[in-house]
Design a protein around this motif. Structure first.
Motif, short mmCIF file in Angstrom:
data_model
loop_
_atom_site.label_atom_id
_atom_site.label_comp_id
_atom_site.label_asym_id
_atom_site.label_seq_id
_atom_site.Cartn_x
_atom_site.Cartn_y
_atom_site.Cartn_z
N ARG A 21 0.80 -1.19 0.04
CA ARG A 21 -0.08 -0.01 0.09
C ARG A 21 0.63 1.21 -0.13
O ARG A 21 0.60 2.19 -0.45
N LEU A 22 1.94 1.22 0.75
CA LEU A 22 2.80 2.35 1.01
C LEU A 22 3.47 2.58 -0.45
O LEU A 22 3.70 3.79 -0.92
N ARG A 34 1.13 4.18 -3.16
CA ARG A 34 0.82 5.30 -2.93
C ARG A 34 2.04 6.22 -3.52
O ARG A 34 1.95 7.24 -4.19
N ARG A 49 1.81 6.22 -7.34
CA ARG A 49 0.82 7.06 -7.95
C ARG A 49 1.32 8.33 -8.24
O ARG A 49 0.65 9.19 -9.06
N HIS A 50 2.52 8.92 -7.70
CA HIS A 50 3.01 10.14 -7.87
C HIS A 50 4.44 10.16 -8.73
O HIS A 50 5.00 11.01 -8.92
N ASP A 82 0.05 14.21 -0.46
CA ASP A 82 -0.46 12.83 0.03
C ASP A 82 0.33 11.95 1.09
O ASP A 82 0.49 10.79 0.96
N LEU A 142 3.20 11.89 1.57
CA LEU A 142 4.57 11.04 1.06
C LEU A 142 5.71 11.27 2.11
O LEU A 142 6.42 10.30 2.45
N ASN A 182 5.03 8.57 4.61
CA ASN A 182 5.13 7.47 3.70
C ASN A 182 6.47 7.04 3.82
O ASN A 182 7.00 5.66 4.15
#
Length: 161
Positions: free
Chosen positions: A18-19, A22, A25-26, A148, A150, A153
């Motif tokens: 999941r991390l 994320r 996605r960027h 988000d 990050l 993260n």
């Protein structure tokens, strides 16, 4: 007996997945390494100064107890870095950390005088002992700060990596 391992490895894999999703996605890719000479070069390029003695491979051996993690864009440009090391605290963090820090700076020929020799009485550091992960040198490019989560993260990935 020291227990090393995960109670639920699949849950840890899910968290990492999941991390990473994320981050991806960027348009960023996560890299890990234990090459601290490369870390020194990356940090100098990104921040314009030298790495702290905690992550200076000229001060002590790091490859077996430390790693660094970065996020790079599609062009290979590093947008975020963080380093972590694992040390064993045999007394308490409150007693151990002052000597550890001063010693590392002295090995590099720098004098570091702590502002306080003792933590506040209510500090949990008096009860912390055993294996300790030290995070440091965390940096993120301005374009990604506040995006988000990050930054969080990155810290989480370092913990579970």
């Amino acid at each position: 007996m020291l227990h090393r391992g995960l109670r639920d490895p699949l849950a840890a894999v899910d968290v990492v997945h999941r991390l990473l999703a994320r981050v991806q996605r960027h348009g960023l890719t996560v890299h890990t390494s234990n090459d601290f000479h490369a870390f020194m070069k990356a940090r100098k390029h990104l921040r314009g100064d030298v790495v702290s003695p905690m992550f200076d491979p000229n001060i002590g051996e790091l490859s077996s107890k430390a790693f660094w993690i970065s996020m790079a864009d599609a062009g290979g440009n590093i947008q975020c870095i963080q380093a972590c090391r694992l040390d064993f605290v045999d007394t308490s963090l409150a007693d151990w950390v002052v000597g550890w820090m001063v010693g590392l700076y002295l090995k590099r020929g720098q004098l570091m005088v702590p502002e306080f020799l003792e933590p506040p009485l209510e500090s949990r550091s008096r009860n912390v002992r055993g294996w300790l992960v030290y995070h440091g040198e965390m940096w993120m490019a301005r374009d990604y700060r506040g995006v988000d989560n990050l930054f969080d993260n990155m810290a989480s990935l370092a913990v579970v990596t």
